[in-house]
Enzyme design. Structure first.
Site, PDB file in Angstrom:
ATOM      1  N   THR A   7      40.335  46.463  36.781  1.00 53.29           N
ATOM      2  CA  THR A   7      39.111  45.820  37.267  1.00 53.29           C
ATOM      3  C   THR A   7      37.858  46.652  37.056  1.00 53.29           C
ATOM      4  OG1 THR A   7      40.330  44.515  38.881  1.00 53.29           O
ATOM      5  CG2 THR A   7      37.999  44.896  39.337  1.00 53.29           C
ATOM      6  N   HIS A  35      48.232  43.319  36.226  1.00 53.49           N
ATOM      7  CA  HIS A  35      47.542  43.546  34.966  1.00 53.49           C
ATOM      8  C   HIS A  35      47.642  45.033  34.681  1.00 53.49           C
ATOM      9  CE1 HIS A  35      44.098  44.746  37.516  1.00 53.49           C
ATOM     10  NE2 HIS A  35      44.426  43.679  38.233  1.00 53.49           N
ATOM     11  N   GLU A  51      26.889  49.344  43.223  1.00 52.85           N
ATOM     12  CA  GLU A  51      26.499  50.001  44.467  1.00 52.85           C
ATOM     13  C   GLU A  51      25.979  51.418  44.235  1.00 52.85           C
ATOM     14  OE1 GLU A  51      29.382  49.626  47.639  1.00 52.85           O
ATOM     15  OE2 GLU A  51      30.143  47.765  46.793  1.00 52.85           O
ATOM     16  N   HIS A  72      48.322  39.056  42.809  1.00 55.60           N
ATOM     17  CA  HIS A  72      48.981  40.347  43.041  1.00 55.60           C
ATOM     18  C   HIS A  72      50.012  40.235  44.159  1.00 55.60           C
ATOM     19  CE1 HIS A  72      47.138  43.196  40.375  1.00 55.60           C
ATOM     20  NE2 HIS A  72      45.913  43.007  40.828  1.00 55.60           N
TER      21      HIS A  72
END
Length: 374
Positions: A41, A310, A110, A164
């Site tokens: 990710t 993944h 962020e 997941h």
């Protein structure tokens, strides 16, 4: 720019997400979007934002060790430390050239990077409902023109989380698709209600796909080399490790070859299409499981149920990601060949009419989708 984390390329057009199907049908759909290695990710979202491979921008995993900075963990405070991030994300590119950006969650957003934070941003909160996230994006579009962002990102992880937990086609995963699709409907309805259909380009994509892994489909590194001969940084779809001092020859002799359902390389010798292996944050040995398998250690508990995962090779069919787009800049009914996800950054720069920072992307595969294709 909307990311549906983990959404496989096979979903658009399948009938499981009617609103996404409509976006693909009305506008542009790629055969698939090829993710960067590793298919995780944070590395891929930051690649989408910068047009750089993880090996170059430095976010080489969701969790990273660095000799100077220490430990990066994607869901902890270290992820808000801009020193970890190389390259220039698209929100920084835009704002450096006078525009305004807003990020309703996006990995990397962020942190202050390249001297910039998005003008508007929110710290990630996985409990915030999809509808509330969409409403915040629409509220930013309601700002007066001088304060209104030209780039808005929206991150939706619900399918990834559900897959997941219980598998890619489980009831919770299908429910997550429905929730996300309803969020897309809310977003499109909100744009129409504001008369913005002719002003806003909507790109919906994913960072990588998802494959099912059975609990019994596992191979163990310490069946091949003693566990005390190596320091293992991670296991799973990828195993990253280094040999302990004096054990290098033993570890390399045991691991550096093809095995049953996985393969190991020195980091500089990984497949060329991965564009991976030079960054000092990558440990010396990389082992990659075949699609649907895990590489593990006996001392660590293994999952006991089917799970979606993944992290497999980007060329594996299950890792193919989504790219769809609709809006005034895009032609209608266009079907594109597959392209690499580094190409998204130059597309965003073109749509925003800003000069891109140095990147590895290529706009050429996307030109057939654009009305202004010069």
């Amino acid at each position: 720019l909307v990311s549906i984390d983990g959404l496989p390329a096979a979903v658009p057009g399948s009938g499981r997400m009617p609103v996404l199907d409509a976006i693909a049908r009305e506008g542009v759909q790629a055969a698939w979007l090829t993710p960067s290695y590793p298919t995780l990710t944070f590395p891929n979202h930051y690649t989408l934002a910068t047009g750089l491979r993880p090996d170059r921008h430095g976010i080489v995993n969701n969790n990273i060790n660095d000799a100077v900075l220490g430990r990066y963990v994607s869901k902890q405070a270290s992820a808000r430390d801009g020193r970890w991030y190389g390259g220039e994300p698209i929100w920084a590119t835009l704002q450096r050239q006078g525009g305004i950006a807003a990020t309703m969650f996006w990995p990397g957003s962020e942190a202050e990077i390249a001297g910039q934070r998005p003008r508007y941003w929110k710290p990630f909160d996985g409990t915030l409902p999809v509808d509330a996230r969409v409403d915040q994006v629409l509220a930013w579009l309601d700002l007066p023109p001088a304060q209104r962002p030209r780039l808005l990102t929206l991150y939706l992880e619900q399918y990834d989380v559900a897959a997941h937990a219980s598998g890619t086609r489980s009831q919770p995963a299908m429910q997550a698709l429905a929730v996300v699709d309803a969020g897309l409907a809310r977003l499109r309805d909100g744009l129409r209600a504001r008369g913005l259909d002719d002003d806003v380009d909507l790109i919906v994509l994913s960072d990588h796909g998802m494959s099912d892994v059975r609990n019994e489909d596992v191979r163990y590194l310490d069946d091949l080399v003693p566990a005390d001969a190596m320091d293992v940084e991670s296991v799973g779809q990828m195993a990253w490790l280094s040999a302990r001092p004096g054990r290098e020859a033993d570890v390399e002799r045991a691991l550096l070859r093809r095995h049953d359902h996985f393969e190991c390389w020195r980091k500089a010798e990984t497949p060329a299409n991965w564009h991976f292996g030079r960054n000092p944050r990558i440990p010396p040995i990389i082992c990659q499981a075949d699609d649907g398998w895990r590489v593990w250690l006996h001392r660590w508990p293994t999952p006991t149920t089917l799970k979606g995962e993944h992290g497999f090779a980007p060329e594996d069919v299950g890792m193919r990601a989504v790219f769809t787009a609709v809006g005034p800049s895009f032609r209608a009914g266009v079907r594109l060949q597959a392209f690499d996800n580094v190409d998204v950054y130059p597309l965003l720069a073109r749509l925003l009419r800003v000069t891109p920072a140095p990147n590895a992307g290529d706009i050429a595969p996307l030109l057939p989708a654009l009305k202004d294709a010069r």
